[in-house]
Scaffold this motif. Sequence first.
Motif, PDB file in Angstrom:
ATOM      1  N   LYS A  37       0.817  -1.214   0.000  1.00 47.34           N
ATOM      2  CA  LYS A  37       0.000   0.000   0.000  1.00 47.34           C
ATOM      3  C   LYS A  37       0.855   1.271   0.000  1.00 47.34           C
ATOM      4  O   LYS A  37       0.360   2.351  -0.365  1.00 47.34           O
ATOM      5  N   ASN A  38       2.132   1.160   0.378  1.00 45.38           N
ATOM      6  CA  ASN A  38       3.007   2.339   0.353  1.00 45.38           C
ATOM      7  C   ASN A  38       3.189   2.886  -1.063  1.00 45.38           C
ATOM      8  O   ASN A  38       3.506   4.060  -1.244  1.00 45.38           O
ATOM      9  N   SER A  39       2.978   2.040  -2.064  1.00 41.55           N
ATOM     10  CA  SER A  39       3.152   2.469  -3.454  1.00 41.55           C
ATOM     11  C   SER A  39       2.068   3.437  -3.918  1.00 41.55           C
ATOM     12  O   SER A  39       2.153   3.986  -5.020  1.00 41.55           O
ATOM     13  N   SER A  40       1.060   3.669  -3.072  1.00 39.51           N
ATOM     14  CA  SER A  40       0.023   4.645  -3.431  1.00 39.51           C
ATOM     15  C   SER A  40       0.483   6.075  -3.185  1.00 39.51           C
ATOM     16  O   SER A  40      -0.229   7.028  -3.527  1.00 39.51           O
ATOM     17  N   MET A  41       1.681   6.259  -2.595  1.00 38.09           N
ATOM     18  CA  MET A  41       2.241   7.596  -2.348  1.00 38.09           C
ATOM     19  C   MET A  41       3.353   7.851  -3.352  1.00 38.09           C
ATOM     20  O   MET A  41       4.436   7.250  -3.262  1.00 38.09           O
ATOM     21  N   PRO A  42       3.128   8.735  -4.334  1.00 34.88           N
ATOM     22  CA  PRO A  42       4.107   8.922  -5.411  1.00 34.88           C
ATOM     23  C   PRO A  42       5.507   9.309  -4.936  1.00 34.88           C
ATOM     24  O   PRO A  42       6.501   8.876  -5.525  1.00 34.88           O
ATOM     25  N   HIS A  43       5.615  10.115  -3.884  1.00 36.04           N
ATOM     26  CA  HIS A  43       6.922  10.554  -3.395  1.00 36.04           C
ATOM     27  C   HIS A  43       7.258   9.919  -2.046  1.00 36.04           C
ATOM     28  O   HIS A  43       7.786  10.562  -1.145  1.00 36.04           O
ATOM     29  N   TYR A  44       6.998   8.654  -1.959  1.00 34.95           N
ATOM     30  CA  TYR A  44       7.245   7.891  -0.735  1.00 34.95           C
ATOM     31  C   TYR A  44       8.744   7.766  -0.477  1.00 34.95           C
ATOM     32  O   TYR A  44       9.550   7.669  -1.406  1.00 34.95           O
ATOM     33  N   PHE A  45       9.126   7.773   0.798  1.00 38.82           N
ATOM     34  CA  PHE A  45      10.509   7.503   1.186  1.00 38.82           C
ATOM     35  C   PHE A  45      10.601   6.072   1.692  1.00 38.82           C
ATOM     36  O   PHE A  45       9.830   5.672   2.568  1.00 38.82           O
ATOM     37  N   PRO A  46      11.536   5.270   1.168  1.00 40.19           N
ATOM     38  CA  PRO A  46      11.624   3.879   1.606  1.00 40.19           C
ATOM     39  C   PRO A  46      11.931   3.772   3.087  1.00 40.19           C
ATOM     40  O   PRO A  46      12.691   4.564   3.646  1.00 40.19           O
ATOM     41  N   GLY A  47      11.300   2.768   3.719  1.00 31.66           N
ATOM     42  CA  GLY A  47      11.486   2.560   5.149  1.00 31.66           C
ATOM     43  C   GLY A  47      11.797   1.108   5.454  1.00 31.66           C
ATOM     44  O   GLY A  47      12.384   0.393   4.640  1.00 31.66           O
ATOM     45  N   LYS A  48      11.325   0.656   6.608  1.00 31.71           N
ATOM     46  CA  LYS A  48      11.639  -0.696   7.070  1.00 31.71           C
ATOM     47  C   LYS A  48      10.526  -1.698   6.792  1.00 31.71           C
ATOM     48  O   LYS A  48      10.557  -2.825   7.296  1.00 31.71           O
ATOM     49  N   THR A  49       9.546  -1.292   5.974  1.00 26.82           N
ATOM     50  CA  THR A  49       8.489  -2.222   5.588  1.00 26.82           C
ATOM     51  C   THR A  49       9.095  -3.424   4.874  1.00 26.82           C
ATOM     52  O   THR A  49       9.937  -3.275   3.983  1.00 26.82           O
ATOM     53  N   LYS A  50       8.663  -4.622   5.276  1.00 28.48           N
ATOM     54  CA  LYS A  50       9.207  -5.857   4.693  1.00 28.48           C
ATOM     55  C   LYS A  50       8.307  -6.380   3.579  1.00 28.48           C
ATOM     56  O   LYS A  50       7.083  -6.277   3.647  1.00 28.48           O
ATOM     57  N   LEU A  51       8.940  -6.931   2.555  1.00 31.58           N
ATOM     58  CA  LEU A  51       8.229  -7.425   1.388  1.00 31.58           C
ATOM     59  C   LEU A  51       7.516  -8.733   1.704  1.00 31.58           C
ATOM     60  O   LEU A  51       8.095  -9.650   2.298  1.00 31.58           O
ATOM     61  N   LYS A  52       6.254  -8.818   1.255  1.00 29.97           N
ATOM     62  CA  LYS A  52       5.485 -10.049   1.438  1.00 29.97           C
ATOM     63  C   LYS A  52       4.727 -10.379   0.155  1.00 29.97           C
ATOM     64  O   LYS A  52       4.590  -9.550  -0.747  1.00 29.97           O
ATOM     65  N   LYS A  53       4.250 -11.605   0.082  1.00 26.82           N
ATOM     66  CA  LYS A  53       3.534 -12.068  -1.102  1.00 26.82           C
ATOM     67  C   LYS A  53       2.326 -11.175  -1.383  1.00 26.82           C
ATOM     68  O   LYS A  53       1.616 -10.756  -0.476  1.00 26.82           O
ATOM     69  N   GLY A  54       2.116 -10.890  -2.655  1.00 25.62           N
ATOM     70  CA  GLY A  54       0.978 -10.090  -3.073  1.00 25.62           C
ATOM     71  C   GLY A  54       1.229  -8.595  -3.106  1.00 25.62           C
ATOM     72  O   GLY A  54       0.361  -7.830  -3.521  1.00 25.62           O
ATOM     73  N   ASP A  55       2.425  -8.154  -2.676  1.00 27.12           N
ATOM     74  CA  ASP A  55       2.726  -6.721  -2.645  1.00 27.12           C
ATOM     75  C   ASP A  55       3.072  -6.187  -4.026  1.00 27.12           C
ATOM     76  O   ASP A  55       3.777  -6.846  -4.808  1.00 27.12           O
ATOM     77  N   PHE A  56       2.610  -4.966  -4.296  1.00 24.25           N
ATOM     78  CA  PHE A  56       3.228  -4.195  -5.364  1.00 24.25           C
ATOM     79  C   PHE A  56       4.665  -3.886  -4.953  1.00 24.25           C
ATOM     80  O   PHE A  56       4.962  -3.681  -3.770  1.00 24.25           O
ATOM     81  N   VAL A  57       5.563  -3.821  -5.942  1.00 21.46           N
ATOM     82  CA  VAL A  57       6.934  -3.367  -5.723  1.00 21.46           C
ATOM     83  C   VAL A  57       7.183  -2.239  -6.724  1.00 21.46           C
ATOM     84  O   VAL A  57       7.347  -2.477  -7.918  1.00 21.46           O
ATOM     85  N   LEU A  58       7.161  -1.004  -6.234  1.00 16.64           N
ATOM     86  CA  LEU A  58       7.374   0.156  -7.094  1.00 16.64           C
ATOM     87  C   LEU A  58       8.784   0.687  -6.857  1.00 16.64           C
ATOM     88  O   LEU A  58       9.170   0.944  -5.714  1.00 16.64           O
ATOM     89  N   ILE A  59       9.542   0.832  -7.952  1.00 15.45           N
ATOM     90  CA  ILE A  59      10.916   1.337  -7.880  1.00 15.45           C
ATOM     91  C   ILE A  59      11.039   2.526  -8.817  1.00 15.45           C
ATOM     92  O   ILE A  59      10.896   2.400 -10.035  1.00 15.45           O
ATOM     93  N   ASP A  60      11.284   3.688  -8.253  1.00 15.87           N
ATOM     94  CA  ASP A  60      11.481   4.930  -9.011  1.00 15.87           C
ATOM     95  C   ASP A  60      12.918   5.373  -8.755  1.00 15.87           C
ATOM     96  O   ASP A  60      13.286   5.673  -7.617  1.00 15.87           O
ATOM     97  N   TYR A  61      13.729   5.430  -9.799  1.00 18.64           N
ATOM     98  CA  TYR A  61      15.168   5.611  -9.602  1.00 18.64           C
ATOM     99  C   TYR A  61      15.789   6.235 -10.852  1.00 18.64           C
ATOM    100  O   TYR A  61      15.163   6.288 -11.918  1.00 18.64           O
ATOM    101  N   GLY A  62      17.005   6.713 -10.713  1.00 19.51           N
ATOM    102  CA  GLY A  62      17.709   7.266 -11.861  1.00 19.51           C
ATOM    103  C   GLY A  62      19.200   7.290 -11.611  1.00 19.51           C
ATOM    104  O   GLY A  62      19.653   7.371 -10.467  1.00 19.51           O
TER     105      GLY A  62
END
Length: 358
Positions: free
Chosen positions: A194-219
């Motif tokens: 659900k963190n991927s619903s925030m366009p300018h989110y700052f990565p934190g300590k949320t752990k990846l689990k099955k069924g999650d979106f994984v959004l990566i914005d980088y350059g």
Amino acid sequence: MKSERIFDYVRDVDTALIINGGENQIDKTFFYITGAKSGIFEGSALFIRPDEVKIITSELEEQAARETGYDVIIFKTRDEFNEIIKKIFENHTNIGINYSAVSLEQYKNILKIIPDKEFIDISQSILEARKIKEDDEISKIREAAKIASDSLEDVIPKIREGMTEIELAAEVVYAMMKNGASGESFSTIVAFGKNSSMPHYFPGKTKLKKGDFVLIDYGAVYQRYCSDTTRTMVFGRASEEQKEIYEIVKRAQHESMIKIKENVNGRDIDKIARDIIDSTKYKGRFIHSLGHGVGLDVHDHAALSPSYDFVLKSNMVVTDEPGIYVPEVGGVRIEDDVLVKKDGYEQLTTSTKDLIEL
């Protein structure tokens, strides 16, 4: 010379001062004009005319300055710097200043050093010059885009259940630098679930689990020029809702991107993507502009926006990045760097846009 292009857009000024402050007050125009590959150039300045560039800098940056091939004037103290500025501008009355990159403190100091001058704001002229990329700039952006695309392929096999957003962000940055980047062009965004619903989110300590979106914005940054790309994946099997959101965003990007070419208005490109998303049950969930310019700054200038009248020109580089963001569910953004051409476009970032189920 790139300095010549700046004066193409300005009247009654044939001399300009580009001045840097501390680490957070560096005018990227300094590097646009000089092409300096190394150095930070804090507290340095440029004397520029259409056919002349002089670099005024400290001993700390002398070697990097001389590598540019331009004339270099070295100072050892701030008093020496002030005297150099006085002397070099003594026969010039009207002086161009990049107001958008000068702090109030810097401006007051300039007035003290050379108080008898007429200062003209040339920030718009600089912006216009920097919008259209020259061949060497396009080459650097293309390499930055390649580094970013290649790095994602390196990172995907390392995504694992239980890793944190911060850990994945670190892997992305490491891969880019291993592939030739000098750094990241902005703080890498990694958002799970659900963190991927925030366009300018700052990565934190949320752990990846099955069924999650994984959004990566980088350059990546390559020789000071930026790339900017976003990919969204699903860890495990995607739900029907996740697939639906993803395919809408993918279609919005495709249909808008194929219309990019010279002399098309950026807000019309934005409207194509926005109308596609708003024709679905996700109306109103595309909450930012479709794209922006890319160059020495990752947000080099406005470009594709519903509120901005902006005509695209050949050799501009812009992003195309539609998204859908649903609070408590997640978000999808697909972003690529695009070179505008006379009769079309070239997509510079090349990693797959098929929905990846990890």
